[in-house]
Design a protein around this motif. Sequence first.
Motif: not given
Length: 478
Positions: A274, A372, A447-448, A451, A455
């Motif tokens: 991040r 990305d 965005k969370r 991510h 993960d």
Amino acid sequence: MKNILFVSSEAVPFIKTGGLADVAGSLPKAFNKDEFDVRVIIPKYRIIPDHFKQQMQYCTHFYMDLGWQNQYVGILEMQLDGVTFYFVDNEHYFSGDQAYESGLWDLEKFAFFSKAALSCLPAIGFHPDIIHCHDWQTGLVPVYLKNVFNNNDFYWNIKTIMTIHNLKFQGTWDPKTIMGMTGLPAYLFTPDKLEAYKDANYLKGGIVYADYVTTVSDTYAGEIQMPFYGERLDGLMRARNNCLMGIVNGIDYDEWNPETDPMIPYHYNAITFRKEKYKNKCAFQEELGLEVNADKFMIGLVSRLTDQKGLDLVDYVMDQICADDVQFVVLGTGEAKYENMFRYFAWKYPGRVSANIFYSNERSHKIYAACDAFLMPSLFEPCGLSQLMSLRYGTVPIVRETGGLKDTVEPYNEYESTGTGFSFANYNAHEMLNTINYAKHVFYNNKREWHKIIDRGMAKDFSWGSSARRYEDLYRML
């Protein structure tokens, strides 16, 4: 101890044109050394780098009949990473400027290589329990073993596995020529053996005579039993489906590691991406002359530029893909129409599209680290390695659900918060575009969640170790 011999036309780090070399060179290192003695034999091409040639030790040499000819066979060996590699030496066949040259010449060359790989075994004192053959170039190994070497008790009880890396390439020519060239008996050139659609077919021979057939993903193993993917051998694949399985390829986790990769400027891992990954993006944008902006959605594509890779879909909606809020980086060479298409869009959208119409290993590492998302809209894809590399580097894959792409990328589900990438099912440009736009929407507006997708992707294990365990089970069964 079980003895396994890999027979392959290429292997990293000696010679590489595609994913086949990664399998033949990297997989043998991953086996349990206490139970399996896995060795590899490849041709000694003139273009193998000199520093490897200097480490090769002379083993033996002899002469061998091939059709009407009598040919020299030299065998050299060397150790690398605990694996013994053998090299078949013959300047008549292997002194070209590239590993693969032209139709008939390659057929003769790999007939010679297949027969030499079997002939040398008593001389080098290695008796394999299983010979593991890869692609059409080694398709004649099971054929020679069962029909020419079967009168020598040294070769009794040797089992063979044929691994199909891409069914499209089969090694075909007219039977009369192949019969004279290989010295194989006429009874083999019938529709139930080597002949397919009036041609002699090396890969078909390997599939018919091998004790077991594998391919490089579970989904592809199912697909090649259907006419669309079967390349006219789907009937044979259905006939052999009781001894056909898919085992997905791996990648070398030492070479492809964002924490230690010497080719990228900023290192990161599953915890620090991040804060660190975007720095690679900004550095790369600057290097390519794109607008430097950490918030821009950047899509990468590293590929052979051919129809198989789904690039006609990209061509159809490229103007919509290159909207204001997207950057697109492509790396690769191939068909002129696609090379020129990407050059055209790079000219039309400066600052947004970068067309790198060449191949550079270093630049591919930077694309995996900087982008990305990674686009793979393939028409068919037996395994695919690029999506495994992008998962490893925290770059979210956008793929079509075919072959190995379907097996390795789990589609994002926003309701259950699962998945490691985005996928679409039909070979349709607008379905692909909708999927890209959906990924872009998550990237910009949630965005969370984005991510969390990273993960989950970085937590997956597609190293060679997991593939090796499945091959070990197969070897034990045989």
